[in-house]
Write an enzyme that holds these catalytic residues in place. Structure first.
Site, short mmCIF file in Angstrom:
data_model
loop_
_atom_site.label_atom_id
_atom_site.label_comp_id
_atom_site.label_asym_id
_atom_site.label_seq_id
_atom_site.Cartn_x
_atom_site.Cartn_y
_atom_site.Cartn_z
CG ASP A 1 66.12 9.52 -0.60
OD1 ASP A 1 65.28 8.85 -1.23
OD2 ASP A 1 65.81 10.52 0.08
CG ASP B 1 61.36 12.58 -3.55
OD1 ASP B 1 61.38 13.35 -4.52
OD2 ASP B 1 60.67 11.54 -3.51
#
Length: 261
Positions: free
Chosen positions: A36, A38
């Site tokens: 991922d 963020d």
């Protein structure tokens, strides 16, 4: 590295990436490391950070609309207002993203994964291709990634950044309608290409991805964030082994021995 994958290109039109396989010998099982963006690679949420270019009152009003409009609707409106009312173009938006800090130790983790000849490294993110590419270029690490699965972004002739949905889906309740991370992982795993998958994330849509992992795969959950808080209710839904981590230094210590084993 991915042969049937649309790799992010430097330029004004930046595409989300679908799926792919390594160009190396297809008969040689590989490892996929999917991460991922963020609050996993970068410390802050990139959409929130860019929204802070707006006046505080206007920013707060938009944040209150997220439950109704979703994050994609939120950032689309932020970018529209920045350009139309505040004359902030793509270059200023890109500079804001470039200044976001990496999670401590995460750059080292990414470089170590990319140096492993058995590993295909990719990002799976509900951010967008413009934000991610700007940040990767800041640290000169865009070459480390086989690809990025995210919402495509285009820079319009006016200088405004336009973000579009990666997909339209209604089947998954853990993910937004514009991107189901679980479907991305399912496509990659079903290719039969990977002997092991490692997924690293922090939020509920990352939980969706981890639910697709197999017993031999590894889910890496960041402590103190959304998904970690929900694990008591969802631990039984995961077939993979799970490690929890606080920063890149701890992730390196926990993960690297498992990657080479």
């Amino acid at each position: 590295m991915f042969s049937i994958l649309k790799i992010i290109r430097l330029g004004r039109c930046l595409s989300g990436i679908r799926r792919g396989l390594s160009q190396s010998n297809p008969l040689t099982p590989r490892i996929l490391a999917a991460i991922d963006f963020d609050k996993t690679i970068i410390e802050q949420d990139s959409y929130v950070a860019v929204s802070q270019l707006l006046p505080p009152k206007q920013c707060k009003e938009l944040v209150n609309l997220i439950p109704k409009s979703g994050w994609l609707g939120f950032i689309s409106r932020v970018l529209q207002l920045l350009h139309s009312e505040h004359k902030v173009n793509y270059a200023s938006v890109g500079m804001r993203v470039r200044h976001l800090q990496a999670v401590p130790g995460m750059l080292r983790v990414l470089r170590q994964l990319a140096r492993n000849p058995e590993v295909d490294l990719c990002i799976v993110s509900d951010a967008n291709s413009f934000f991610i590419e700007e940040w990767l270029k800041q640290y000169a690490i865009e070459c480390l990634f086989a690809g990025v699965f995210t919402n495509p972004a285009c820079i319009q002739a006016s200088g405004e950044v336009l973000v579009l949905p990666y997909q339209e889906q209604t089947d998954c309740e853990l993910c937004p309608s514009n991107l189901c991370k679980g479907s991305v992982l399912e496509e990659l795993i079903s290719s039969g290409r990977y002997k092991r998958v490692v997924y690293v994330g922090d939020s509920c849509n990352d939980l969706c991805a981890m639910k697709r992992l197999r017993a031999k795969d590894i889910g890496c959950i960041r402590r103190g964030y959304e998904m970690y808080g929900k694990m008591a209710a969802h631990a039984g839904d995961l077939s993979c082994s799970v490690v929890t981590w606080r920063d890149g230094h701890e992730l390196e210590m926990l993960l690297m021995p498992k990657i080479v084993s």
